[in-house]
Design an enzyme around this catalytic site. Sequence first.
Site, PDB file in Angstrom:
ATOM      1  N   LYS A 120      -2.124  14.516  -3.782  1.00  0.00           N
ATOM      2  CA  LYS A 120      -1.801  14.263  -2.373  1.00  0.00           C
ATOM      3  C   LYS A 120      -2.848  14.976  -1.517  1.00  0.00           C
ATOM      4  CE  LYS A 120       3.220  13.947  -3.059  1.00  0.00           C
ATOM      5  NZ  LYS A 120       4.524  14.640  -2.855  1.00  0.00           N
ATOM      6  N   LYS A 152      14.436   9.453  -5.614  1.00  0.00           N
ATOM      7  CA  LYS A 152      14.607  10.890  -5.427  1.00  0.00           C
ATOM      8  C   LYS A 152      15.907  11.334  -6.083  1.00  0.00           C
ATOM      9  CE  LYS A 152      10.998  11.846  -2.770  1.00  0.00           C
ATOM     10  NZ  LYS A 152       9.982  12.874  -3.104  1.00  0.00           N
TER      11      LYS A 152
END
Length: 327
Positions: free
Chosen positions: A246, A150
């Site tokens: 997702k 991230k």
Amino acid sequence: MARVISVEMERFPIAGTFTISRGSKTEAEVITVTITEQGRSGRGECVPYKRYGETMEGVRAAIEAMRDPILAGIGRTALLAAMPAGAARNAIDCALWDLEAKLTGTPVAAAIGILQTRPLETAYTLSLAEPEAMAAQARANAARPLLKVKIGGDNDMARIRAVTEAAPESRIILDANEGWTDENVEANLAFAAQHGIALVEQPLPAGKDDILRRIAHPVPVCADESVHAAKDLDALVGLYDAVNIKLDKSGGLTEALTLRDRARDLGFGIMVGCMVGTSLAMAPAVLLAQDADFVDLDGPLLLARDREPGLVYQGSLVSSPDRVLWG
């Protein structure tokens, strides 16, 4: 026998803190739908996501608003027309898939054409932090073959350098969570390429990413926040090289399968990802991801505790779900 539905809000503590460019969290907040018919129960889990305007209360209300159609026997195809994509529809859709499997005895894997499931190599996510702290995370996980890092701040080149030096044998995905700008995206992509990065996920804000059409992609660029359902794909041709599917974005496995097949037809690489949830949320995604190019289904690995029984993880390999869990 009539259907019965229950909706439960649950919280699972995260091991430590999970931080991305938009903020931090210390627990996974999930909503679980259970639909029971003829003595069999199907379950689905969703993770409401603030980035898409979702709250626990709002998603629960959206599910409750579908109570009468669910009790009346609504199927997955009708559900697509009855609800928008998002977390609420995901929980119901996955519960219907699981219920169907339990009632018919046909596993979901077989129903979607998978003859033999295989363990998948999942990415393991490193939280956003200062470069030194991220290097420590990377060193602790340097034996994992695939890391998802991230980023999305002012100091991303230092983060990239720190992580790649700390885990030199790992393939690395960078996830900027819309944190880069038109001014730094070219330099950051070039730097990522120099450091052997495998994929860069959603560098720019959704809808403000047109520069990607005009600049070089020395590292493949993957859409996440920019893609929810199959209808989004045509506009992304020429902007992105891959898409992250997702279930909480697509609104369930039914739409996700359509999205995957359409993305393949258009030439996109496929990544199957997740929100931070339990094994119940990951289980249908593991089946969706059987032929994906990148798999990021490490949600349970980030939790202090998971459901029992959960998915089996051996290092970074995740096995397909036992049918007691789902499917």
